[in-house]
Design an enzyme around this catalytic site. Sequence first.
Site, mmCIF file in Angstrom:
data_model
loop_
_atom_site.group_PDB
_atom_site.id
_atom_site.type_symbol
_atom_site.label_atom_id
_atom_site.label_comp_id
_atom_site.label_asym_id
_atom_site.label_seq_id
_atom_site.Cartn_x
_atom_site.Cartn_y
_atom_site.Cartn_z
ATOM 1 N N LYS A 112 -9.763 0.235 -1.151
ATOM 2 C CA LYS A 112 -8.764 1.170 -1.673
ATOM 3 C C LYS A 112 -9.215 1.668 -3.043
ATOM 4 C CE LYS A 112 -3.668 1.038 -2.355
ATOM 5 N NZ LYS A 112 -2.484 0.172 -2.200
ATOM 6 N N SER A 140 1.138 2.142 0.533
ATOM 7 C CA SER A 140 0.228 3.059 -0.141
ATOM 8 C C SER A 140 -1.230 2.917 0.312
ATOM 9 C CB SER A 140 0.307 2.838 -1.652
ATOM 10 O OG SER A 140 -0.106 1.521 -1.989
ATOM 11 N N SER A 159 2.748 -2.464 0.899
ATOM 12 C CA SER A 159 1.731 -1.413 1.001
ATOM 13 C C SER A 159 0.552 -1.721 1.902
ATOM 14 C CB SER A 159 1.190 -1.072 -0.387
ATOM 15 O OG SER A 159 2.153 -0.395 -1.125
#
Lengths: 488, 100
Positions: free
Chosen positions: A73, A148, A172
């Site tokens: 990420k 996310s 997330s």
Amino acid sequence: MSYLDLTIQQMHQALVEGLVTSEQLVKEAILRIKNDKTNSFEALALDQALEEAKKVTSVGEEEILKGIPFLAKDNYSTKGIETTASSDVLSGYVPIFDAEVITRLKNAGAILLGKTTLDELAMGGTGTTGHKGVTTNPYDNSRIIGGSSCGSCASVASGIVPFSLGSDTGDSVRKPASYGGIYGFKPTWGRISRFGLFPFACSLDTVAYFARSVYDIAVLTEILAGHDDKDMSSSYKEVENYSSYLRRENDKKKIGYFKPILDAIDDEKIKNSYFKLLDELKNKGYEVNQYDFPEELLDALYPVYMIISCSEATSNDANLDGVKFGLKPSEEAKTWSEYMSDARTRGFSSLIKRRFIIGSFSLLAENQEELFRRAQKARNLIVEEMNKFFLENDYLILPCAKSVPPKVEDVTNKWSKKPDFIDNHLGIANLGGFPSLTCPLGYENGLPYGVNITGRQYQEGYVLKCGQDIEDVTKLVNSLCFNHKEGI
Amino acid sequence: MIKVTKEVITTCAENLLFKISDQERDETLEEFDAILTQMDFLSKIKNIDSSKSMTFPVSEIQYELRDDNPVEPVPAKVELEMVPSKLGNQVKIPKVIGGE
């Protein structure tokens, strides 16, 4: 079948036996990245990855991650690779060091292909708010993958890499894992060093990851967990051999659930699968109990999470000022405040500005007691109730979401006035710092949905064992968007 | 608690060192309506006012002085390769101290 479609464990065995090379895996992953339709990528380091892969000439039995490609990420610092957290405010920022988890994975021989998209600064749950636009679901590009950690989830679900790093502040990793039909795990708060992870809300943030089997999750936890001098919140507790839990008899078999959450789910297919799973677990000797978690505490989950996370984010992101790193403001700025204001005005989206204003308002001296402190008090009561729950039960098991992944046009990033615990109950694990695993459960019209297990702090081994028992029931290993199985 | 008004929102934005458009301000005002409605749910919780505040979920965080071992710094040459602007062997950062 491509070797890239396998789990870490299977891919590793193929590398050990010389059936495939790391170079072949990385080349195949690069091809898939180039053909990807989900908008999952930020900066990539493909040439560098290929060079690293070429150096892998043999893999030993013990070198489980050696030569295996992965993605991270874009809120993890990666030396020499632009890192923006999917926000314009960090455009052009190239870190000079690796996050601790990146270092540990590289030391284990894993090969970083690059960075994945996220909701801007990790402050969202839909995968629609990053500076590169919407990241979609590989099962159906008109639907969300969730956030996310959207790009990291989509890239594992679509077969590009066998595992990826995400981060989990509210759900997330675990909600996207449900929408992507894969495994997603957050360990106990403090179990893994967060050095080099851009903070969103420090009291909730956890390193987390996606993979295609429970065994792979266990192996990653063994490699990533453990104290780090560079993160004072990382635990000194001994790192266990989590994979050894998976094939031994489970001596903790009490499952609890909250009825109001099940009542709030209208999707009969999801509910039926869930109850079928509970029946199968009973056949394996588990005991299932309904627990009366006070509804007023469930109603509090969403506002408590939002007030605490927005308040902490306001402080954590005060350093994004265009001076030290990231977006360069206009040359016309004459004073330091004009300079920073220009960078922050242009660098943050409207959504992020709203979140910061909410945090700032909650922290004003006149409001702090009624908003921020009150949210912290409610958090304490929620966690105390969970600790009571864990006196009688070993695991909280619930469906992850009320539906399969929704259409992009059907999601909103605005607050609702209504209680919304069904979409926010996974946040309990962040409020209490509990380890929590999402497992794929089934499919409805070809779209995946999952189930979540939350356990006591530092009982990662038991949570993973329970996850293994669920995997044995669903048989959902390596279930990817182009070859998915049925589940239950 | 301070009443949420357009002026308060503008002040918060100024404190946070960014500007907001009229539309952003109106959207924020609308969102506050939802937030404060949600926060009202907390008043239904028994004993909330006498509860302790929870800051971190783990109570036993250990603070230990670590050994003062020297570590290898990132070489200046490597750092300079990664910065957008340099002057000689130094990182060039924008001049941000002006007339205030």
